[in-house]
Design an enzyme around this catalytic site. Structure first.
Site, PDB file in Angstrom:
ATOM      1  N   LYS A  72      10.077 -27.295 -50.921  1.00 58.86           N
ATOM      2  CA  LYS A  72       9.536 -28.573 -51.393  1.00 58.86           C
ATOM      3  C   LYS A  72       8.251 -28.412 -52.210  1.00 58.86           C
ATOM      4  O   LYS A  72       8.058 -29.115 -53.206  1.00 58.86           O
ATOM      5  CB  LYS A  72       9.305 -29.512 -50.210  1.00 58.86           C
ATOM      6  CG  LYS A  72      10.589 -30.009 -49.565  1.00 58.86           C
ATOM      7  CD  LYS A  72      10.300 -31.036 -48.481  1.00 58.86           C
ATOM      8  CE  LYS A  72      11.584 -31.565 -47.870  1.00 58.86           C
ATOM      9  NZ  LYS A  72      11.332 -32.619 -46.856  1.00 58.86           N
ATOM     10  N   ASP A 108      10.910 -39.261 -48.836  1.00 61.55           N
ATOM     11  CA  ASP A 108      10.682 -39.285 -47.385  1.00 61.55           C
ATOM     12  C   ASP A 108       9.909 -40.530 -46.956  1.00 61.55           C
ATOM     13  O   ASP A 108      10.222 -41.151 -45.942  1.00 61.55           O
ATOM     14  CB  ASP A 108       9.923 -38.030 -46.943  1.00 61.55           C
ATOM     15  CG  ASP A 108      10.800 -36.790 -46.921  1.00 61.55           C
ATOM     16  OD1 ASP A 108      12.034 -36.946 -46.798  1.00 61.55           O
ATOM     17  OD2 ASP A 108      10.263 -35.677 -47.027  1.00 61.55           O
TER      18      ASP A 108
END
Length: 279
Positions: A72, A108
């Site tokens: 990420k 997220d």
């Protein structure tokens, strides 16, 4: 099952390892449900090959990809453009490929908020106590701060919490040992640590001081109901288990890659949950 043609749209999830990911099952369900000419693939990529793989996928005509551990932060550095969600989170979990450019976002935070809404939890009633200071904590904290919700960070390593707090306005930090007392002062409690995950010890948190309107959210979804969620329900508190966040965070990427905004409903939840129950 939809039949692929030469015009099929392609996406996938990049990780190392990636065999544990439920994203192919999740996106595969939506592809079949909406009869889309496309596929979503697991893409195991070593960290040292990440940049080459991403550029290769873009060159091969992929519409985009999800990014999971440990890539990420590398995705954040690689992108030609990042949106506000990724900038706030300091990491990218969703890639789009457009005209040779790699565009990154982080879903997220929006997935977390959508999961709260689905469980009738209003985060604006804050403040929020966030346990943990990793990438997930930053994404959740950024999403809450964008809605002017005050945040208190509590992490086993206070230094990491201090570092995260410095990146976000109106964030305070408390010692890990103070978490039990802090429960009484917060309307939303969020576990972003791996405590409670299958194979890890449970999160030790005394909820006896929680007000009757306190809500508890956990981003862990294996097991489907963590010891924290079980304890919160025993105290009569509102809860938001972690699987819903996984499902909701997938919606923006699917919509961007395949042109359909998918629905997160009970049938999808049962389908993905059934796989989690398999040893």
């Amino acid at each position: 099952m939809a039949i692929l043609t030469g015009k099929a749209r392609l996406a996938g999830v990049i990780g190392w390892p990636v065999s544990h990911s439920r994203s192919p099952r999740l996106h595969g369900y939506w592809l079949d449900r909406y009869g889309i000419d496309g596929a979503y693939l697991p893409l195991p990529v070593r960290p040292e090959d990440f940049a080459t793989a991403v550029r290769g996928l873009a060159a091969a005509g992929f519409a985009g990809a999800n990014v999971t551990i440990p890539h990420k932060e590398a995705a954040f550095a690689l992108c030609d453009t990042i949106d506000e969600s990724a900038s706030g989170a300091g990491a990218v979990n969703t890639l789009r490929f457009e005209d040779g450019r790699v565009i990154g976002s982080n879903t997220d935070g929006t997935g977390f908020l959508a999961n709260l809404r689905q469980h009738a939890i209003d985060p604006s009633e804050g403040p929020a106590l966030i346990l943990g200071a990793g990438g997930s904590a930053r994404a959740v904290a950024s999403a809450l701060r964008q809605r002017d919700i005050n945040i208190c960070l509590c992490n086993r390593s206070r230094d990491r919490a201090e570092t995260l707090a410095a990146m976000l306005p109106s964030c305070t930090v408390i010692d890990w040992e103070a978490r039990h007392l802090a429960v009484a002062d917060h309307a939303l409690i969020v576990n972003t640590t791996s405590l409670g995950m299958t194979g890890n010890p449970p999160l030790d948190l005394d909820l006896s001081r929680a007000g009757t309107d306190t809500a508890v959210a956990d981003i862990v979804y294996v097991p489907l109901e963590t010891p924290l969620i079980t304890a919160a329900r025993a105290h009569g508190l509102k809860t938001a288990p972690g699987l819903g966040m996984l499902l909701h965070q997938a919606v923006p990427g699917f919509a961007a890659w395949f042109g359909v905004t998918p629905e997160v409903d009970e049938a999808l939840y049962r389908y993905v949950a059934a796989d989690l129950l398999i040893p």
